[in-house]
Motif scaffolding. Structure first.
Motif, short mmCIF file in Angstrom:
data_model
loop_
_atom_site.label_atom_id
_atom_site.label_comp_id
_atom_site.label_asym_id
_atom_site.label_seq_id
_atom_site.Cartn_x
_atom_site.Cartn_y
_atom_site.Cartn_z
N SER A 313 -6.77 -23.43 -14.29
CA SER A 313 -7.13 -22.03 -14.32
C SER A 313 -6.99 -21.43 -15.72
N GLU A 314 -6.13 -22.05 -16.53
CA GLU A 314 -5.93 -21.50 -17.86
C GLU A 314 -7.24 -21.42 -18.63
N SER A 347 -2.85 -17.53 -10.13
CA SER A 347 -3.99 -17.62 -11.03
C SER A 347 -5.01 -16.52 -10.75
N VAL A 348 -5.19 -16.22 -9.46
CA VAL A 348 -6.12 -15.15 -9.13
C VAL A 348 -5.62 -13.84 -9.70
N GLY A 349 -4.31 -13.61 -9.59
CA GLY A 349 -3.73 -12.40 -10.16
C GLY A 349 -4.01 -12.31 -11.65
N GLN A 350 -3.81 -13.42 -12.34
CA GLN A 350 -4.03 -13.43 -13.78
C GLN A 350 -5.49 -13.17 -14.11
N LEU A 351 -6.35 -13.83 -13.33
CA LEU A 351 -7.79 -13.64 -13.56
C LEU A 351 -8.17 -12.19 -13.39
N ALA A 352 -7.67 -11.61 -12.27
CA ALA A 352 -8.02 -10.22 -11.99
C ALA A 352 -7.50 -9.31 -13.09
N SER A 368 -18.46 -6.62 -11.09
CA SER A 368 -18.14 -6.19 -9.73
C SER A 368 -18.04 -7.37 -8.77
N SER A 369 -19.03 -8.24 -8.82
CA SER A 369 -19.07 -9.30 -7.80
C SER A 369 -17.92 -10.27 -7.97
N THR A 370 -17.54 -10.55 -9.25
CA THR A 370 -16.42 -11.46 -9.46
C THR A 370 -15.13 -10.87 -8.91
N LEU A 371 -14.93 -9.59 -9.18
CA LEU A 371 -13.72 -8.93 -8.68
C LEU A 371 -13.72 -8.94 -7.15
N HIS A 376 -11.56 -10.94 -2.17
CA HIS A 376 -11.83 -11.63 -0.92
C HIS A 376 -10.90 -12.81 -0.66
N THR A 377 -10.35 -13.37 -1.72
CA THR A 377 -9.45 -14.50 -1.50
C THR A 377 -8.20 -14.07 -0.75
#
Lengths: 578, 684
Positions: A313-314, A347-352, A368-371, A376-377
């Motif tokens: 994820s990095e 990782s999702v937290g970091q991405l967001a 928008s769609s990525t967020l 959704h995860t």
């Protein structure tokens, strides 16, 4: 007889050698403590005192046929401890040996299934207690806590039973672990590595990525595991795998699970496909449309989270800082499909977080769609990424807003109210104002419906509600009244699994709004009719409830009667006497 | 222990007859109960309220009143006759027409020399009680209106008679009416309705107590003819009164189903003048209480709802003992169900008919608790109406199902049943003349002999075959007891016959030699059922006090098992059950198993297991069920009790080892009774 050699730090060829009178098992040495020699028969000496008199007699602590399986040294603020586990005729014992003054306490480990011996031990010292972690071939990880104080004075003749608690039950499938190792990383995290059974994936939670290439070399029967400075070290064959990890602080939301979602995803998806009457805008219809997204089952959410692996994820995260929207979307999509659900949370937290901060910094950038995909995860919550909802509101991304309201368990009341305040312009100017015409637009209605279902606390919500303007309040009340009337109509189907606010939620909000704004509303001419209507609702409700109360007893009797089974004139039954 | 397939039968729609009247004999502690169908039952209050005798009813015999004179029992009824009963042969001994129209009441004087009956035509007739018969003496002065109730003064000098609207006191010597007590009618709408004095009591101090149709219990001074006190106890009728022997307490039964007690006590402490005070109310009946008896320690009541209720007075008995427990006797203490084990047939005995049923069949298998699908429903093969006006007193079905016999007090009938494609039933004509009046019938297990208990405890043996029915022998014992045999049991091998009579005697006859083999030592409680083990030929007897004995017929002594049981003693929970064991069967697959039942449970006694310790749990099936198999052995004891089936009329084990359980739920009986006079409504 063993020979103890002491080497000089720098000049390795210079050594002091001493022959001792008994076999040595291990020399333990740890930072901040004196080296300790552990003999095969269980005796313990400080290295210095041993070297002073190498031929001193060494007593036998262990019984006949008792053999050491594992040992470790623990250094506390004032004491040094040697922990030894032994095996004797299938039974396992633990010796806690205190040094200087020497005393020993023997414990008996509870038996696991017959024939199972612990595969690995690990001991850590925390808060004046020694925490022992041990793993069995059936995948059970147990924890026992030993107090370092109050060590028994009687010399460990009697084996005390050692209480244990099951920490983890790893899925091992049909077979058993051949070799494995477990280690506590902190209070809430455990690292486990092991030789996978052909049919199972052990440590699938966090180590899956590593295991894919580790498996190849795992023929050795002994598996070891160390951790140092947020890295896990796993030697295998001639290579050493180093896995960096991070133990994310668990948020309250993830610890409690999602309080408000009692309905499972499966049900939600089902209802998406059923045609629902559109009299009250359904969250499902607008949010998902007809293309319901298949999402992973959420029931295996665990509070004991696993160390997360950023190896993959990095890269994505680094990417998100610079890449254009489309590319990010692709990357994230790929990442999400690759990663296992349980790995995602950090990782999702970091991405967001990265995406949100970039969006805030760069007004032109917004994905928008990525967020939405990340939300959704269901690995995100408001506390992890506090700016997300406000960002969505600012960008007028109501879809994302609704998604957050639906999936975040911990949205503060202030943010809920902020959502409520938006889109005042979305008022429908109904030509003939009637109670049965929805006073707000479709999207607003959906948003409000979602807000109505958001968990809240009266005390925290009330001050924020007071900030609403009287126009807002009147509009909102009108909408609530509309909803109430819809619900009161017999024809309205209260479908199971249908995501719509319940009658009691609607009434609670009506009460809250009236509480917050009653004085203002009384003075507002346009609210007068509304208040009168609400008053009549309440009256009718009270009357209904009191009537129902009268027949409650009879209804309960009916309920009881149904439970009785009729036997009839003749039956053939099977009974068993003991 | 194992699994059993159970045929749960609920189609025996037996309805007991309503209790019309009763009389208690305090000398012998026997209660005589008359039912609406004319049957008279004798309960022994000294022996756990065991129903030791039943005199079957007769069409048209409407008994209105019963009266004990010493050991003799008289009844009078609306057919205008006075009947004395033969309590040894369980039938009316003779009847005398009083020639006064329907008789409403009968009462004897305290010396037992005279009977007074009250007739429809308004006369009180005095009969002298002689040995073996009664003789009309004279009429007291006749009055207009029927005599509904009578009571002698203890001195036998006066008689109080309850009539419509008044009570008349007669001088028994002269026959003149000495006083008339006018009874008030009910107020309000029923002012025009005459009031009927349903019951009167006459005490030594000349107090007269009356109960009437206006719902009043009134206390009168019989010397002055003045009314002392009126208690309005019900909106309906006070139907019956009963005075305790020491005259300190009176109970009154009402149409509402209540029994109200009045006591002669000081109303305040430190006061010596006593008066009659209403004290207690008992509600144990749903319908009219038409029969009452006041024993020294209990209130005995019965009525339309067919149950006999014994309600101990808690100031007269020790609290929290078996004696202080309320007892309801709902079913007869003898089996009305016959079971042909080989053929899977059930015979139901009603007073007026017999029903022969074939049990159904199930499909497939199931696990405990399951109900199997019924492949073939049970089928009523024969409904046999009795002939004549006498009611059926006993019946028997042979194990093969091929023979059926029943008896009334006057007649025995034997039928041959053949099962081919159709069922044919043929009456066997020309029965031996010895088979006339029998109390109990029983076939031998090979259906070749019929045993019938007859007069003076004798047993008549008759050979039955396709061709003829031949008298073989009359078995007699030598103890001199003339009491009727109420239990008969033949051994499977055809060698033994056991009989039990109400003198608690059990006799064993050797059927090969046709003579008395031995007598089981007499136990002081009446046997309620007996059975001979098919292999060991041990006799199991269970008695009214719930004791169980096993007697070896060969060795003529109690078996080791029986001695052990007596030494260790039965659990109090077993002894405190209030319904008798009425049937015993054995398990041909496991010879240690004895299956017996009372109304509320059936029990399999496993003779190979230890008896429960005195502190053990008797009903331990649930405990055993919850234990793992390995630990059950340690916990289990000889008594395997199943309470899943209630109100049992019969539990038997068929040859295919499936159990037959015949239930008659009390609720089903209650639902067929006429509506009570007063329906309880909410908040009324």
């Amino acid at each position: 007889k063993s020979i103890v050699s002491v080497f000089h730090d720098i000049l390795l060829d210079k050594a002091f050698k001493a022959t001792v009178s008994s076999d040595v098992w291990k020399v333990h040495c740890t930072h901040g403590g004196e080296p300790v020699v552990l003999f095969q028969r269980g005796a313990v000496r400080l290295l210095d005192s041993l070297l002073a008199a190498p031929q001193q007699p060494i007593e036998e602590v262990l019984a006949q046929e008792e053999a050491i399986r594992w040992s470790a040294i623990i250094v506390t603020e004032t004491q040094q401890f040697i922990i030894i586990t032994t095996e004797q005729k299938g039974e396992h014992f633990l010796y806690l040996q205190r040094l200087n003054p020497n005393s020993v306490q023997r414990y008996r480990l509870e038996r696991e299934e017959p024939g199972l011996s612990p595969l690995s031990f690990s001991a850590t010292y925390r808060d004046k207690h020694i925490c022992l972690l041990y793993l069995y071939p059936n995948g059970h990880v147990y924890q026992s806590v030993l107090s370092v104080r109050g060590l028994g004075t009687e010399e460990g003749v009697q084996a005390l039973p050692l209480p244990r608690s099951l920490l983890l039950g790893l899925p091992v499938g049909d077979g058993q672990l051949e070799a494995a190792s477990a280690m506590a990383l902190d209070e809430a995290h455990v690292a486990v590595v092991g030789v996978p059974h052909p049919s199972t994936q052990i440590c699938s939670n966090s180590f899956e990525l590593c295991l894919h290439h580790l498996c190849v070399d795992f023929i050795v029967s002994l598996i070891q595991l160390w951790s140092y400075s947020n890295k896990v070290f796993i030697p295998h064959g001639k290579t050493l795998s180093i896995i960096p990890f991070e133990c994310p602080k668990s948020s309250l939301a993830s610890a409690l699970g999602k309080l408000k979602h009692t309905k499972t995803e499966g049900e939600l998806n089902q209802t998406c496909h059923t045609l629902t009457p559109n009299s009250v805008p359904s969250w499902n219809n607008i949010l998902h449309g007809e293309k319901a997204q298949p999402s992973k089952s959420a029931e295996t959410r665990r509070t004991v989270s696993w160390i997360s692996v950023f190896a993959n994820s990095e890269f994505v995260i680094v990417h998100t800082v610079t890449a254009p929207v489309e590319e990010i979307q692709k990357e994230v999509e790929g990442f999400l499909t690759r990663a296992e659900f349980q790995d995602l949370q950090p990782s999702v937290g970091q991405l967001a977080l990265t995406l949100v901060s970039r969006s805030l910094a760069d007004p032109a950038f917004y994905s928008s769609s990525t967020l939405a995909q990340l939300v959704h995860t269901r690995c995100l919550c408001h506390s992890v990424c506090p700016d997300l909802v406000l960002l969505a509101l600012e960008k007028k991304d109501y879809f994302l807003c609704q998604l957050c309201l639906q999936f975040f368990p911990d949205i503060p009341e202030a943010v809920t109210c902020a959502c409520l305040k938006t889109r005042a312009e979305d008022v429908k100017k109904a030509s003939a104002p009637s109670q049965l015409i929805c006073p707000v637009g479709l999207h607003k209605a959906v948003l409000i419906n979602e807000i109505l279902q958001t968990p809240y606390s009266d005390t925290f919500l009330l001050p924020h509600l007071k900030d609403l303007s009287s126009q807002h309040v009147v509009l909102f009340l009108q909408y609530l009244q509309f909803l109430y009337l819809k619900y009161s109509q017999d024809a309205f189907p209260q479908m199971e699994g249908f995501r719509s606010p319940s009658l009691s939620q609607i009434m609670d909000w009506v009460c809250l709004l009236l509480d917050a704004h009653f004085t203002v509303l009384v003075m507002t001419p346009e609210a007068k009719g509304l208040l009168l209507n609400l008053h009549s609702f309440v009256k009718s409700q009270v009357r209904l409830v009191s009537e129902l109360g009268k027949i409650e007893g009879s209804l309960q009797e009916l309920h009881k009667m149904k439970a009785k089974e009729s036997i009839g004139q003749y039956s053939i039954e099977i009974i068993e006497l003991f | 222990m194992g699994e059993f397939k159970v045929h749960r039968v609920r189609f025996f729609d037996y309805i007991p007859s309503a209790i019309r009247t009763m009389a208690f004999n305090s000398q012998t502690e026997r209660l005589a109960v008359a039912r609406a169908d004319g049957a008279v039952e004798i309960f022994n209050f000294n022996d756990n309220f065991f129903q030791e005798k039943v005199i079957p009813g007769q069409d048209g015999r409407a008994i209105e009143a019963l009266c004990w004179v010493g050991h003799r029992l008289f009844s009078a009824g609306l057919n205008g006759e006075i009947t004395e009963y033969d309590l040894e042969n369980l039938r009316p001994q003779y009847t005398v027409d009083a020639y006064g129209g329907p008789i409403w009441t009968i009462s004897s004087n305290s010396q037992g020399t005279q009977l007074a009956v009250g007739c429809e035509d308004g006369t009180v007739k005095i009969f002298a009680i002689l040995e073996e018969r009664i003789q009309f003496q004279r009429n007291l002065n006749r009055h207009k209106g029927r005599i509904i109730s009578l009571c002698w003064h203890p001195s036998s000098a006066q008689i109080a008679a309850g009539m419509t609207d008044m009570i008349t006191i007669f001088d028994a010597e002269t026959g003149h009416a000495t006083r008339r007590l006018l009874v008030d009618r009910a107020t309000g709408a029923s002012k025009n309705k005459e009031v009927v004095v349903w019951s009167v009591g006459y005490l030594s101090d000349h107090t007269i107590i009356s109960g009437d149709s206006a719902g009043k219990v009134q206390i009168w001074n019989g010397l002055t003819g003045t009314l002392v006190r009126t208690y309005l106890v019900t909106k309906w009728d006070v139907l019956v009164l009963s005075v305790s022997k020491d005259e300190s307490s009176v109970i009154a039964g009402t149409s509402e189903g209540t029994v109200i007690q009045f006591q002669f006590i000081s109303s305040t402490v430190d006061q010596h003048d006593k008066e009659w005070v209403r004290t207690r109310t008992f509600r144990n009946h749903s319908h009219d209480v038409s029969a009452l008896a006041h024993t020294d320690t209990a209130v005995v009541s019965g009525g339309m709802d067919t149950q006999l209720v014994v309600r101990p007075l808690l100031d007269k008995v020790e609290k929290n003992t078996q004696e202080s427990a309320l007892r309801k006797i709902a079913f007869p203490h003898r089996s009305l169900v016959g079971c042909a084990k080989k053929a899977g047939l059930l015979l139901f005995q009603f007073p007026d008919r017999l029903e022969l049923w074939k049990l159904g069949e199930s499909e497939g298998h199931g696990k405990p608790g399951d109900r199997l699908p019924v492949k073939r429903k049970p089928e009523k093969l024969i409904e046999l109406k009795r002939k004549g006006e006498d009611h059926i007193c006993c019946s028997a079905l042979s194990a093969c199902g091929g023979w059926l016999a029943y008896s009334t007090v006057s007649n025995v009938r034997l039928y041959r049943i053949q099962y081919s494609n159709t069922i044919s039933i043929n009456k066997v004509s020309k029965l031996p003349k010895e088979l006339r009046s029998v109390h109990q019938l029983c076939f031998s297990s090979d259906s070749s002999k019929l045993f019938a208990s007859s007069c003076q405890s004798s047993v008549i043996v008759v050979a039955v075959s396709q061709q003829e029915c031949r008298y073989l022998h009359t078995l007699k014992h030598k103890t001199g007891s003339r009491q009727p045999v109420h239990l008969l049991c033949a051994s499977d091998d055809g060698k033994w016959l056991a009989t039990a009579n109400t003198d608690c005697e059990i006799h064993i006859y050797n059927l090969h030699k046709m003579k008395l083999h031995c007598m089981v030592p007499v136990y002081n409680s009446c046997p309620t059922t007996i059975a001979i083990h098919p292999v060991t030929n041990n006799l199991i007897s269970v008695h009214a006090d719930q004791q169980i004995f096993e007697f070896s017929l060969v060795q003529k002594e109690y078996t080791q098992w029986s001695r052990r049981l007596q030494t260790q003693g039965l659990l109090s929970l077993w002894l405190e059950r209030d319904t008798p064991i009425t049937h015993i069967t054995f398990n041909p697959k496991n010879l240690d198993h004895i299956i017996l039942h009372d109304t509320y449970m059936f029990c399999i006694i496993d003779q190979s297991l230890p008896f429960p310790e005195l502190n053990a749990v008797l009903w331990n099936q649930m405990t055993l069920k919850s234990l793992p198999v390995s630990q059950r052995i340690g916990q289990s004891h000889a008594f395997k009790i199943c309470k899943s089936f209630q109100h049992l009329m019969c539990v038997s084990l068929l040859e295919d080892l499936s159990l037959v359980v015949v239930e008659r739920p009390l609720l089903d009986i209650m639902s067929q009774l006429p509506a009570p006079v007063r329906q309880k409504k909410f908040a009324t």
